[in-house]
Scaffold this motif. Structure first.
Motif, PDB file in Angstrom:
ATOM      1  N   ARG A 176      61.256  14.030  -8.010  1.00 38.79           N
ATOM      2  CA  ARG A 176      60.126  13.109  -8.249  1.00 38.79           C
ATOM      3  C   ARG A 176      59.215  13.038  -7.039  1.00 38.79           C
ATOM      4  N   PHE A 177      59.818  12.942  -5.863  1.00 39.51           N
ATOM      5  CA  PHE A 177      59.013  12.906  -4.637  1.00 39.51           C
ATOM      6  C   PHE A 177      58.211  14.197  -4.500  1.00 39.51           C
ATOM      7  N   ASP A 178      58.885  15.301  -4.788  1.00 36.66           N
ATOM      8  CA  ASP A 178      58.226  16.607  -4.661  1.00 36.66           C
ATOM      9  C   ASP A 178      56.983  16.677  -5.562  1.00 36.66           C
ATOM     10  N   ASP A 179      57.089  16.117  -6.767  1.00 37.47           N
ATOM     11  CA  ASP A 179      55.943  16.098  -7.689  1.00 37.47           C
ATOM     12  C   ASP A 179      54.730  15.408  -7.059  1.00 37.47           C
ATOM     13  N   THR A 180      54.990  14.414  -6.224  1.00 39.64           N
ATOM     14  CA  THR A 180      53.885  13.643  -5.649  1.00 39.64           C
ATOM     15  C   THR A 180      53.306  14.306  -4.394  1.00 39.64           C
ATOM     16  N   ILE A 181      54.042  15.249  -3.801  1.00 41.92           N
ATOM     17  CA  ILE A 181      53.660  15.691  -2.452  1.00 41.92           C
ATOM     18  C   ILE A 181      53.301  17.171  -2.355  1.00 41.92           C
ATOM     19  N   ARG A 182      53.807  17.994  -3.276  1.00 41.66           N
ATOM     20  CA  ARG A 182      53.730  19.438  -3.014  1.00 41.66           C
ATOM     21  C   ARG A 182      52.323  20.004  -3.070  1.00 41.66           C
ATOM     22  N   SER A 183      51.394  19.291  -3.731  1.00 44.73           N
ATOM     23  CA  SER A 183      50.021  19.823  -3.744  1.00 44.73           C
ATOM     24  C   SER A 183      49.133  19.167  -2.677  1.00 44.73           C
ATOM     25  N   GLN A 229      47.208  18.720   0.674  1.00 46.63           N
ATOM     26  CA  GLN A 229      46.526  19.820   1.386  1.00 46.63           C
ATOM     27  C   GLN A 229      47.212  20.215   2.691  1.00 46.63           C
ATOM     28  N   LYS A 230      48.024  19.359   3.252  1.00 42.68           N
ATOM     29  CA  LYS A 230      48.726  19.702   4.491  1.00 42.68           C
ATOM     30  C   LYS A 230      50.080  20.378   4.217  1.00 42.68           C
ATOM     31  N   VAL A 231      50.426  20.509   2.922  1.00 41.66           N
ATOM     32  CA  VAL A 231      51.731  21.081   2.563  1.00 41.66           C
ATOM     33  C   VAL A 231      51.555  22.537   2.134  1.00 41.66           C
ATOM     34  N   ARG A 232      52.268  23.438   2.801  1.00 38.51           N
ATOM     35  CA  ARG A 232      52.186  24.856   2.439  1.00 38.51           C
ATOM     36  C   ARG A 232      53.111  25.142   1.267  1.00 38.51           C
ATOM     37  N   SER A 233      54.348  24.662   1.338  1.00 36.83           N
ATOM     38  CA  SER A 233      55.314  24.906   0.258  1.00 36.83           C
ATOM     39  C   SER A 233      56.469  23.924   0.386  1.00 36.83           C
ATOM     40  N   THR A 234      57.196  23.771  -0.710  1.00 36.70           N
ATOM     41  CA  THR A 234      58.381  22.899  -0.704  1.00 36.70           C
ATOM     42  C   THR A 234      59.521  23.630  -1.408  1.00 36.70           C
ATOM     43  N   LEU A 275      54.890  22.444   6.484  1.00 36.49           N
ATOM     44  CA  LEU A 275      53.516  22.024   6.731  1.00 36.49           C
ATOM     45  C   LEU A 275      52.617  23.244   6.829  1.00 36.49           C
ATOM     46  N   ASP A 276      51.378  23.066   6.455  1.00 29.97           N
ATOM     47  CA  ASP A 276      50.415  24.162   6.535  1.00 29.97           C
ATOM     48  C   ASP A 276      49.814  24.222   7.939  1.00 29.97           C
ATOM     49  N   ILE A 277      50.665  24.183   8.928  1.00 24.60           N
ATOM     50  CA  ILE A 277      50.257  24.169  10.328  1.00 24.60           C
ATOM     51  C   ILE A 277      51.296  24.996  11.063  1.00 24.60           C
ATOM     52  N   ASP A 278      50.854  25.885  11.931  1.00 27.72           N
ATOM     53  CA  ASP A 278      51.837  26.634  12.713  1.00 27.72           C
ATOM     54  C   ASP A 278      52.224  25.832  13.941  1.00 27.72           C
ATOM     55  N   MET A 279      53.527  25.772  14.191  1.00 28.71           N
ATOM     56  CA  MET A 279      53.951  25.091  15.408  1.00 28.71           C
ATOM     57  C   MET A 279      55.258  25.680  15.914  1.00 28.71           C
ATOM     58  N   GLU A 280      55.503  25.452  17.205  1.00 25.31           N
ATOM     59  CA  GLU A 280      56.722  25.983  17.803  1.00 25.31           C
ATOM     60  C   GLU A 280      57.927  25.160  17.371  1.00 25.31           C
ATOM     61  N   ARG A 281      59.075  25.862  17.345  1.00 25.33           N
ATOM     62  CA  ARG A 281      60.319  25.227  16.900  1.00 25.33           C
ATOM     63  C   ARG A 281      60.594  23.929  17.667  1.00 25.33           C
ATOM     64  N   TYR A 282      60.427  23.958  18.975  1.00 21.05           N
ATOM     65  CA  TYR A 282      60.675  22.758  19.773  1.00 21.05           C
ATOM     66  C   TYR A 282      59.408  22.336  20.527  1.00 21.05           C
ATOM     67  N   VAL A 293      62.465   7.113   3.539  1.00 24.81           N
ATOM     68  CA  VAL A 293      62.369   8.489   4.045  1.00 24.81           C
ATOM     69  C   VAL A 293      61.135   9.170   3.453  1.00 24.81           C
ATOM     70  N   TYR A 294      60.994   9.076   2.126  1.00 24.12           N
ATOM     71  CA  TYR A 294      59.844   9.699   1.466  1.00 24.12           C
ATOM     72  C   TYR A 294      58.526   9.124   1.995  1.00 24.12           C
ATOM     73  N   ASP A 295      58.478   7.796   2.116  1.00 26.64           N
ATOM     74  CA  ASP A 295      57.243   7.147   2.587  1.00 26.64           C
ATOM     75  C   ASP A 295      56.867   7.634   3.978  1.00 26.64           C
ATOM     76  N   SER A 296      57.884   7.808   4.830  1.00 25.81           N
ATOM     77  CA  SER A 296      57.574   8.250   6.201  1.00 25.81           C
ATOM     78  C   SER A 296      57.052   9.686   6.196  1.00 25.81           C
ATOM     79  N   ILE A 297      57.594  10.515   5.298  1.00 27.18           N
ATOM     80  CA  ILE A 297      57.105  11.902   5.212  1.00 27.18           C
ATOM     81  C   ILE A 297      55.664  11.899   4.668  1.00 27.18           C
ATOM     82  N   ALA A 298      55.441  11.115   3.611  1.00 27.41           N
ATOM     83  CA  ALA A 298      54.090  11.059   3.024  1.00 27.41           C
ATOM     84  C   ALA A 298      53.082  10.540   4.047  1.00 27.41           C
TER      85      ALA A 298
END
Lengths: 427, 427
Positions: free
Chosen positions: B343-350, B352-357, B368-375, B416-421
């Motif tokens: 259900r959460f995925d339905d609300t978030i996967r499209s 614009q900052k999300v590349r894929s889930t 995330l649709d952003i490149d970043m270093e592992r640490y 958890v979901y709210d913090s990710i959103a």
């Protein structure tokens, strides 16, 4: 009360359990132990066995010690486990301080892991990466002949006991072995090593200080080892003391390194660290080692970590153990065992079946004047004889050794000596 | 009540503790956690954090679970520790039976050790020695690109994540890496591998089934993996499923291998095995693997063993955990989390900052649709944001993932979901 089962625990065990260090065809049955208390193990019928090797040198203050159980029982109500990367907790910090307080001079940082092998792997990685981080290429490690440092690939590489390593030797790190120093051989060894070290390709030297445990409690010269360590230091070789077996009072000092002038750069600890409760290990090191990893470059960090690193229950058990170790009672017990070993040795060392004996702290070893295989039939006969007598001793080839828990009573210790004395009459 | 100290726990920590996977110059302070309960961690001020990764996938039934504590509390009054070579005990036997009962078909023997790395080292040693014992020379291991299997030298060798291995690659076992199979790539991969395997020098293939944890919860095709496993079997290559992360219900089956047709020869377990109480691991295997070591020749045995092997407290915690895992309540929780993730995925996967889930059981990951270093810095900013929100999430590079304990409440999960959103709105 468990419900009755159709099959004995022994049968059920042999159906599903693959035991460590065991060729099951030759040793098909493991003996069930139902409970333990102080220096005693009890089987299912209630027969007791004096745990004369402290369950592989772990339960030095006795099994199921009430103070340790109380502390761990309280801790597990508060915090069982948390990621130790980014987080910390009271037991881990208290333990680090308690360790630094008793460790040899110069130890400054504590890196937690889960067992002796991982403590050694971390020690090796510290030594190799220390030089790499400083821009020096030093791929070689030195280790003693017949040393034992664990069973993972890195730890196996530095171990020289072929019974453990046989099928894996082709896969090892670059390790060169040197003989243990004795008073009369150390100067020749030093001469040879000076030439070898001039190549500047040796990263670290790992050693069991004073007593090589798995090699059957072989002992070497403190003076000789001191000369070796001083030489290593001169050549920038990091020294890694594997005190997994020798640590926490067994040599009648907190650590075997306390008997030496040159202190190690890195120390590996496990076994008695957690007083026999649960697995844990520590690799400690000097500020100098740590500083080589402290950098603005992320990659110069030590990217090693096990999930249960610094498990709060294990830290609490270790803290409780160190509190017991530092008590007057424990040091009275250590002195008493040392004296008792010496007295027993006086009565036994000239026996015609005894080739030689040796002692360091509470560690006593006796070589029989009979050649036998490490895990051969005669060794098994000795093992069974001791168990029949109600004593748990685990001969290694023709070496019988005792390393009793500090809490062992005089009567229990006498029972161990009597069983050793009487087994000689059966040979 | 502890007496007051002059220094904060945070300061005391940074004086003596070297944390795992940490460059201390860039991350100088660890945050103290004082206690934990259910799905919550609490800091020294009493602020709570939802443990949205179950303390590295261990405490799946919740922290400090009363049933587990009660069982372990009772066990530690009876038997804390005993040598597991020659001896056995009730918790080890009960646990072996409980594991065989839920493990994939064909698993018959249980070899205990202390953590995921040692479970993998033992799996590797089983695979290499299996062929050696049968007189075949097969020195090569296969492993997936970007796999992670642990930090000891053998385990590092099969891991393909260079962030962990950098300074040590010169010292590794002979390992060849293959890409993970996807529906559209597997047939080409199979073709290539058939040629490679014809040389008959490959001993084993180690893989994280379906989900590569440390690679940031990367998922691959079950159908593809099944084809690979079948191919390995045809060529006599032992298959080693590293289920250290995936095991014990996380993929909505007892083990990820349950989703596959071809069952592994060897399985590595740890993390949730002991339900977050203390370290322990298991390497299980088939009768066929075991039989290759069962011999009149001592040296054909597996001479591997850690001192605390099959620690009775750890076995008891694991048994209690399996009892909870097998309850209807737990499976209701797993289904509930699966549905909530979807259900959460339905609300978030499209967004614009999300590349894929992606999702597998209770494991949910979002790139995330952003490149970043592992640490790197951005990753650290995300981490801090979540902690400020009272949620413990540990992004890996540009991947945010949740792997909550089964006992998490709906409100906690929503947090958890709210913090990710909401973090997406800050980017």
């Amino acid at each position: 009360m468990n419900p009755p089962t159709r099959h004995t625990l022994k049968d059920r065990d042999s159906k599903y359990v693959w035991h460590p260090l065991t060729q099951h065809k030759l040793h098909p049955h493991a003996m069930p132990i139902a409970r333990a208390e102080g220096a005693l193990l009890f089987d299912e019928d209630g027969k007791s066995y004096v745990d004369a090797i402290a369950s592989w040198y772990t339960c030095m203050y006795g099994h199921c010690h009430p103070y340790i159980l109380e502390q761990v029982g309280q801790q597990m109500q508060r915090l069982d486990q948390v990621v130790f990367s980014g987080f910390t907790h009271q037991p881990a910090v208290d333990l680090a301080e308690a360790l630094i307080d008793i460790l040899p001079f110069g130890q400054q940082k504590v890196f937690y892991s889960d067992n002796g092998s991982t403590a050694v792997e971390i020690g090796i990685k510290m030594a190799l990466q220390y030089h790499a981080n400083r821009g020096e290429k030093r791929p070689v490690l030195l280790a003693f002949e017949n040393g034992f440092h664990g069973d993972t690939f890195g730890a196996m590489s530095v171990s020289g006991l072929s019974v453990y390593n046989g099928p894996f030797e082709a896969y090892f790190l670059q390790v060169e072995r040197i003989p243990v120093p004795q008073e009369d051989t150390v100067d020749t060894l030093i001469g040879r090593l000076e030439e070898r070290l001039a190549k500047k390709d040796v990263a670290g030297f790992i050693y069991e200080p004073l007593v090589q445990g798995a090699a059957a409690m072989k002992m070497h010269s403190a003076t000789g080892l001191d000369k070796l360590l001083a030489l290593m230091r001169t050549h920038g070789v990091l020294t890694i003391a594997d005190e997994v077996m020798t640590g926490f009072g067994k040599t009648a000092a907190y650590f075997a390194s306390d008997h030496l002038q040159t202190k190690p750069d890195i120390i590996c600890l496990s076994k008695a660290l957690t007083a026999g409760l649960v697995p844990m290990a520590v690799t400690s090191c000097s500020q100098q080692v740590y500083d080589a990893f402290y950098s603005d470059e992320l990659a110069k960090g030590l990217f090693h970590g096990h999930t249960y690193t610094a498990n709060p229950l294990a830290c609490t058990a270790a803290l409780a153990g160190i509190k017991l170790l530092r008590s007057e009672e424990t040091w009275g017990q250590i002195r008493r065992i040392e004296t008792a070993h010496r007295r027993f040795d006086d009565t036994i060392r000239s026996h015609q079946k005894v080739r030689s004996t040796r002692q360091c702290g509470v560690i006593y070893a006796l070589d029989l004047d009979i050649d036998m295989e490490r895990y051969g039939n005669l060794r098994d006969r000795l093992y069974r004889y001791f168990m029949e007598q109600g004593v748990f001793l685990r001969p290694l080839g023709n070496t019988i050794y005792a390393l009793p828990p500090y809490c062992i009573s005089e009567a229990q210790l006498q029972k161990v000596y009597d069983s050793i004395a009487s087994v000689l009459e059966t040979l």
